[in-house]
Design a protein around this motif. Structure first.
Motif, short mmCIF file in Angstrom:
data_model
loop_
_atom_site.label_atom_id
_atom_site.label_comp_id
_atom_site.label_asym_id
_atom_site.label_seq_id
_atom_site.Cartn_x
_atom_site.Cartn_y
_atom_site.Cartn_z
N LEU A 110 0.83 -1.20 0.00
CA LEU A 110 0.00 0.00 0.00
C LEU A 110 0.87 1.26 0.00
CD1 LEU A 110 -2.88 -0.94 2.49
CD2 LEU A 110 -2.96 -0.82 -0.02
N GLU A 111 2.01 1.20 0.68
CA GLU A 111 2.92 2.35 0.70
C GLU A 111 3.42 2.66 -0.71
OE1 GLU A 111 3.24 -0.26 2.82
OE2 GLU A 111 3.12 0.60 4.83
N GLU A 112 3.80 1.62 -1.44
CA GLU A 112 4.28 1.82 -2.81
C GLU A 112 3.15 2.36 -3.71
OE1 GLU A 112 5.89 -1.96 -3.97
OE2 GLU A 112 7.73 -1.65 -2.81
N LEU A 113 1.95 1.85 -3.51
CA LEU A 113 0.80 2.34 -4.28
C LEU A 113 0.54 3.81 -3.95
CD1 LEU A 113 -1.54 1.78 -6.24
CD2 LEU A 113 -2.90 1.07 -4.25
N PHE A 114 0.63 4.15 -2.68
CA PHE A 114 0.43 5.54 -2.25
C PHE A 114 1.45 6.46 -2.92
CE2 PHE A 114 1.25 9.05 0.74
CZ PHE A 114 -0.01 9.59 0.83
N VAL A 115 2.71 6.08 -2.89
CA VAL A 115 3.77 6.89 -3.51
C VAL A 115 3.54 7.00 -5.02
CG1 VAL A 115 6.25 7.02 -4.01
CG2 VAL A 115 5.48 6.45 -1.71
N HIS A 116 3.17 5.91 -5.64
CA HIS A 116 2.90 5.92 -7.08
C HIS A 116 1.76 6.88 -7.41
CE1 HIS A 116 0.85 4.58 -10.75
NE2 HIS A 116 2.07 4.31 -11.20
N ASP A 117 0.64 6.75 -6.70
CA ASP A 117 -0.52 7.58 -6.97
C ASP A 117 -0.25 9.05 -6.64
OD1 ASP A 117 -1.80 5.30 -7.81
OD2 ASP A 117 -3.31 5.29 -6.21
N LEU A 118 0.50 9.29 -5.58
CA LEU A 118 0.85 10.66 -5.20
C LEU A 118 1.76 11.29 -6.26
CD1 LEU A 118 0.35 12.61 -2.80
CD2 LEU A 118 2.52 11.81 -1.85
N SER A 119 2.71 10.52 -6.75
CA SER A 119 3.60 11.01 -7.81
C SER A 119 2.82 11.30 -9.08
CB SER A 119 4.69 9.96 -8.09
OG SER A 119 5.45 9.70 -6.94
N ILE A 152 -10.93 14.04 -8.56
CA ILE A 152 -11.75 13.61 -7.43
C ILE A 152 -11.46 12.14 -7.11
CG2 ILE A 152 -14.14 13.08 -6.72
CD1 ILE A 152 -14.91 15.75 -8.25
N ALA A 153 -11.39 11.32 -8.15
CA ALA A 153 -11.07 9.90 -7.94
C ALA A 153 -9.68 9.74 -7.35
CB ALA A 153 -11.18 9.14 -9.26
N ALA A 154 -8.71 10.48 -7.89
CA ALA A 154 -7.32 10.36 -7.42
C ALA A 154 -7.20 10.79 -5.96
CB ALA A 154 -6.40 11.20 -8.30
N TYR A 155 -7.76 11.94 -5.62
CA TYR A 155 -7.63 12.43 -4.24
C TYR A 155 -8.47 11.62 -3.27
CZ TYR A 155 -4.71 16.30 -5.66
OH TYR A 155 -3.67 17.05 -6.14
N GLY A 156 -9.60 11.08 -3.72
CA GLY A 156 -10.38 10.19 -2.85
C GLY A 156 -9.59 8.94 -2.50
N THR A 157 -8.96 8.36 -3.50
CA THR A 157 -8.13 7.17 -3.28
C THR A 157 -6.95 7.49 -2.38
OG1 THR A 157 -8.76 6.25 -5.42
CG2 THR A 157 -6.72 5.42 -4.44
N LEU A 158 -6.27 8.60 -2.66
CA LEU A 158 -5.11 8.97 -1.85
C LEU A 158 -5.49 9.25 -0.40
CD1 LEU A 158 -3.20 11.19 -4.41
CD2 LEU A 158 -2.26 9.18 -3.23
N THR A 159 -6.62 9.90 -0.19
CA THR A 159 -7.09 10.16 1.17
C THR A 159 -7.33 8.85 1.91
OG1 THR A 159 -8.09 12.26 0.49
CG2 THR A 159 -8.88 11.29 2.55
N ALA A 160 -8.00 7.93 1.26
CA ALA A 160 -8.29 6.62 1.88
C ALA A 160 -6.99 5.86 2.18
CB ALA A 160 -9.19 5.79 0.98
N THR A 204 -7.87 19.02 -0.51
CA THR A 204 -7.82 19.15 -1.96
C THR A 204 -9.01 18.45 -2.60
OG1 THR A 204 -5.42 19.36 -1.94
CG2 THR A 204 -6.42 18.69 -4.02
N LEU A 205 -9.39 17.29 -2.10
CA LEU A 205 -10.56 16.57 -2.60
C LEU A 205 -11.79 17.47 -2.57
CD1 LEU A 205 -12.07 13.99 -3.52
CD2 LEU A 205 -12.20 13.34 -1.10
N GLU A 206 -11.98 18.17 -1.46
CA GLU A 206 -13.15 19.05 -1.33
C GLU A 206 -13.07 20.22 -2.32
OE1 GLU A 206 -15.94 18.34 0.35
OE2 GLU A 206 -14.92 16.44 0.73
#
Length: 156
Positions: free
Chosen positions: A6-15, A114-122, A139-141
């Motif tokens: 999940l950490e790697e996914l988070f970094v990937h999505d954040l990047s 919205i999809a990206a920030y929703g996923t990143l928030t979760a 940012t999502l809001e």
């Protein structure tokens, strides 16, 4: 690239979203110049300022997590959405039809974000990155609010 945690996914999505926002800072001025509806022009200009603030907030997210480093990558989804807007600008005469197309294109961008920030928030919440989750939710809001403003402009 192999993502195994999940950490790697988070970094990937954040990047990915970091690059998406950078691309958007280049596209929004072009969209504002192409628009004719004064409210739409103003919305694009305001969203550019907001996007610059969101990039700063992403920097804060990175700073809030010890040892986190973004990857250099291109967001292909945003690249495609920006290219669609460029093609629209190049092929549709300035006026009501182009404005409607620009609103649609901008809403596609907002829905992606919205999809990206929703996923990143979760993901941030699940990983225990409390400060990051708060910043990402902010940012999502903003993205949801921009989408609503675009819907209002479309109905004028």
């Amino acid at each position: 690239m192999s993502i195994t945690s999940l950490e790697e996914l988070f970094v990937h999505d954040l990047s990915d979203v970091y690059n998406a926002e950078k691309q958007l800072t280049k596209a929004l001025p072009k969209m504002a110049r192409a628009a004719t509806n004064p409210n739409l022009i103003e919305a694009f200009k305001l969203h550019l300022e907001e996007t610059q603030g969101q990039i700063e907030r992403l920097d804060q997210v990175v700073e809030s997590i010890e040892g986190l480093r973004l990857k250099r990558m291109k967001c292909h989804a945003m690249e495609g959405l920006v290219e669609e807007a460029k093609e629209l600008i190049d092929s549709v005469e300035k006026g009501e039809v182009l404005d409607a197309g620009l609103i649609g294109g901008a809403q596609k961008v907002e829905h992606y974000e919205i999809a990206a920030y929703g996923t990143l928030t979760a993901l941030a919440k699940k990983l225990g990155y409390t400060e990051a989750a708060k910043l990402l939710h902010e940012t999502l809001e903003e993205e949801k609010s921009t989408d609503e403003k675009l819907t209002q402009i479309a109905g004028e």
